[in-house]
Design an enzyme around this catalytic site. Structure first.
Site, PDB file in Angstrom:
ATOM      1  N   TYR A  36      40.857 -32.254 -15.845  1.00 45.78           N
ATOM      2  CA  TYR A  36      40.810 -33.345 -14.870  1.00 45.78           C
ATOM      3  C   TYR A  36      40.557 -34.678 -15.556  1.00 45.78           C
ATOM      4  O   TYR A  36      39.696 -34.780 -16.430  1.00 45.78           O
ATOM      5  CB  TYR A  36      39.677 -33.103 -13.863  1.00 45.78           C
TER       6      TYR A  36
ATOM      7  N   CYS B  93      35.505 -27.578 -15.505  1.00 44.11           N
ATOM      8  CA  CYS B  93      35.929 -27.467 -14.101  1.00 44.11           C
ATOM      9  C   CYS B  93      34.966 -26.536 -13.358  1.00 44.11           C
ATOM     10  O   CYS B  93      34.058 -25.964 -13.951  1.00 44.11           O
ATOM     11  CB  CYS B  93      37.339 -26.887 -14.003  1.00 44.11           C
ATOM     12  N   MET B  94      35.191 -26.345 -12.069  1.00 45.78           N
ATOM     13  CA  MET B  94      34.296 -25.471 -11.304  1.00 45.78           C
ATOM     14  C   MET B  94      34.380 -24.027 -11.796  1.00 45.78           C
ATOM     15  O   MET B  94      33.371 -23.325 -11.900  1.00 45.78           O
ATOM     16  CB  MET B  94      34.645 -25.528  -9.814  1.00 45.78           C
ATOM     17  N   ASP B  95      35.602 -23.570 -12.102  1.00 45.56           N
ATOM     18  CA  ASP B  95      35.813 -22.150 -12.405  1.00 45.56           C
ATOM     19  C   ASP B  95      36.356 -21.898 -13.802  1.00 45.56           C
ATOM     20  O   ASP B  95      36.513 -20.751 -14.194  1.00 45.56           O
ATOM     21  CB  ASP B  95      36.802 -21.554 -11.396  1.00 45.56           C
TER      22      ASP B  95
ATOM     23  N   HIS C  30      -3.612 -23.192 -12.679  1.00 48.83           N
ATOM     24  CA  HIS C  30      -2.393 -23.223 -13.485  1.00 48.83           C
ATOM     25  C   HIS C  30      -2.557 -24.280 -14.569  1.00 48.83           C
ATOM     26  O   HIS C  30      -3.019 -25.388 -14.294  1.00 48.83           O
ATOM     27  CB  HIS C  30      -1.204 -23.559 -12.575  1.00 48.83           C
TER      28      HIS C  30
ATOM     29  N   LYS D  27      10.043 -14.920 -10.158  1.00 49.99           N
ATOM     30  CA  LYS D  27      10.557 -15.886  -9.173  1.00 49.99           C
ATOM     31  C   LYS D  27      11.952 -16.358  -9.592  1.00 49.99           C
ATOM     32  O   LYS D  27      12.347 -16.190 -10.759  1.00 49.99           O
ATOM     33  CB  LYS D  27       9.592 -17.075  -9.084  1.00 49.99           C
TER      34      LYS D  27
ATOM     35  N   ARG E 120      -0.878 -30.351  -8.542  1.00 53.19           N
ATOM     36  CA  ARG E 120       0.130 -29.740  -7.670  1.00 53.19           C
ATOM     37  C   ARG E 120      -0.642 -29.019  -6.566  1.00 53.19           C
ATOM     38  O   ARG E 120      -1.445 -29.649  -5.892  1.00 53.19           O
ATOM     39  CB  ARG E 120       1.027 -28.838  -8.524  1.00 53.19           C
TER      40      ARG E 120
ATOM     41  N   ARG F 283      -0.272 -14.446 -15.927  1.00 50.13           N
ATOM     42  CA  ARG F 283       0.972 -14.528 -15.141  1.00 50.13           C
ATOM     43  C   ARG F 283       2.087 -14.989 -16.069  1.00 50.13           C
ATOM     44  O   ARG F 283       2.193 -16.162 -16.392  1.00 50.13           O
ATOM     45  CB  ARG F 283       0.808 -15.555 -14.005  1.00 50.13           C
TER      46      ARG F 283
HETATM   47  C1  LIG Z   1       6.168 -19.904 -12.901  1.00 52.67           C
HETATM   48  C2  LIG Z   1       4.700 -19.712 -12.949  1.00 52.67           C
HETATM   49  C3  LIG Z   1       4.106 -18.955 -13.979  1.00 52.67           C
HETATM   50  C4  LIG Z   1       4.891 -18.415 -15.168  1.00 52.67           C
HETATM   51  O1  LIG Z   1       5.043 -19.418 -16.153  1.00 52.67           O
HETATM   52  P1  LIG Z   1       5.718 -19.075 -17.569  1.00 52.67           P
HETATM   53  O2  LIG Z   1       5.518 -20.306 -18.369  1.00 52.67           O
HETATM   54  O3  LIG Z   1       7.152 -18.778 -17.318  1.00 52.67           O
HETATM   55  O4  LIG Z   1       4.998 -17.897 -18.135  1.00 52.67           O
HETATM   56  C5  LIG Z   1       2.751 -18.714 -13.895  1.00 52.67           C
HETATM   57  N1  LIG Z   1       2.006 -19.203 -12.885  1.00 52.67           N
HETATM   58  C6  LIG Z   1       2.531 -19.951 -11.889  1.00 52.67           C
HETATM   59  C7  LIG Z   1       1.651 -20.464 -10.802  1.00 52.67           C
HETATM   60  C8  LIG Z   1       3.890 -20.242 -11.900  1.00 52.67           C
HETATM   61  O5  LIG Z   1       4.406 -20.994 -10.924  1.00 52.67           O
END
Ligand SMILES: *Cc1c(COP(=O)(O)O)cnc(C)c1O
Length: 370
Positions: A261, A308-310, A164, A37, A135, A214
């Protein structure tokens, strides 16, 4: 042709090696979902997804349907799970791109199911359970009824359930409690895909691995424990990302001269000031604190004046032989020194996840295999 000196260099061999290290630590039975992601935490989603899949991951996890579609359009054939919210209005794309969605609402599930039935193509979904994150997900009190209702719902194929961990890197007792609760809620259902662990969980709790883990952060070789991981926990993992640029201008400013700046920095004595073409437009943060220092010729050079920005300025007075064109390492190794994402995170008052993810789209991603 990309000539601008500021770039994010991503070592895909490190990604592959990290996935293989994880495989060894997990044993052969647990599937690996590479979490890519947010543009693979800033590393570049397609290249990282391909590398992780080459090394043995079999799923990719993303937060949004748009991210999943990017992967499909880029040729990724693996199973894809959108772990966050998918709007029911996007159901046609879900089916067209063959993406698994996450369900945590009976109303949304019913909306998906109606379309699926009408088009005679089932929606494949994983049900999210909230065992303590607070969540997304059905609470343990609602979970049995929700799981039952969704499994009965024509048009939906419930192929998995997941939860999670909220404190995988900091609270083993609570994590084990979450894992046990998830197990009790889902064990009797015969679902092919049960999953609970993120990076820290996958490395810490064998009993939480179920059918799949995951993993995002450790795929990139970064530590969920920050700069002080428990002994041996991060062995075999190495960071894939470095952030590099070059000195494009060098000048000597007199005592009292202002830099940048607001002239927030004033030279105390004659100073050699180098300009690097990176700024907050690249994710090189300006405030409330900036990165502090970078590497030039293997030595630390402080950032002076406002970012700065750049562009940004460095004081290189103490470093011998600095030249225009010299490489500057903002994150990564140079000579015998290294600035880690964890070190930057400590300076910025955040976590390594945010340091890499907050790099903007402007610096190009350059892929190497070292
Ligand atoms: C982002 C995410 C992960 C991965 O987490 P890490 O700590 O980067 O391994 C796993 N499960 C869910 C639901 C997430 O949103």
């Amino acid at each position: 042709m990309a000539h601008h000196p500021t770039r994010v260099v991503v070592n895909l061999q490190a990604v592959r090696d990290n996935v293989r290290t994880l495989r060894v630590r997990l044993g052969p039975r647990t599937a690996i979902m590479a979490v890519v992601k947010a543009n693979a935490y800033g590393h570049g989603d397609l290249a990282v997804a391909r590398a992780a899949l080459e090394a043995g991951a079999t799923w990719c996890g993303v937060a949004t349907l748009e991210e999943a579609i990017r992967l499909r359009e880029g040729g990724i054939k693996a199973s894809l799970l959108v772990m966050g919210y998918t709007p029911p209005a996007a159901v046609a794309e879900v089916l067209h791109y063959n993406v698994r969605i996450t369900l945590f609402s009976l109303a949304d599930a019913a909306a998906f199911a109606r379309f699926a039935q009408a088009s005679q193509k089932p929606i494949r979904a994983h049900i999210k359970l909230d065992t303590g994150m607070g969540r997304l997900g059905f609470l343990p009190t609602e979970a049995p009824a929700a799981l039952e209702a969704l499994r009965q719902q024509p048009g939906l194929v419930i192929e998995g359930a997941f939860t999670h961990l909220c404190c995988a890197e900091s609270d083993p007792d609570f994590s084990r409690h979450q894992i046990a609760q998830f197990d009790v809620l889902t064990r009797h259902l015969g679902l092919p895909w049960r999953h609970a662990c993120n990076s820290a969980g996958a490395l810490s709790y064998p009993e939480g691995r179920f059918d799949m883990v995951r993993v995002g952060l450790v795929t990139y070789g970064l530590s969920p424990w920050g700069a002080q991981p428990p002994a041996e926990m991060m062995e075999g993992f190495r960071p894939a990302l470095s952030l590099r640029t070059r000195i494009v201008s060098l000048k000597t400013l007199p005592d009292g001269a202002g830099v940048g700046y607001g002239a927030r920095y004033r030279c105390a004595g004659e100073r050699r000031i180098a300009v690097i073409p990176i700024g907050y437009g690249d994710g090189f943060r300006r405030a409330p604190t900036h990165f502090g220092e970078v590497l030039v010729r293997g030595q630390r050079a402080p950032v002076v004046g406002s970012v700065c920005m750049d562009q940004s300025m460095l004081d290189v007075t103490h470093i011998a032989d600095v030249q225009v064109g010299d490489e500057v390492v903002v994150i990564g190794e140079q000579g015998f020194d290294c600035i880690t994402a964890e070190e930057v995170a400590a300076r910025l008052g955040t976590i390594n996840y945010e340091v890499v993810t907050a790099l903007s789209a402007r610096p190009r991603r350059e892929y190497v295999s070292l």
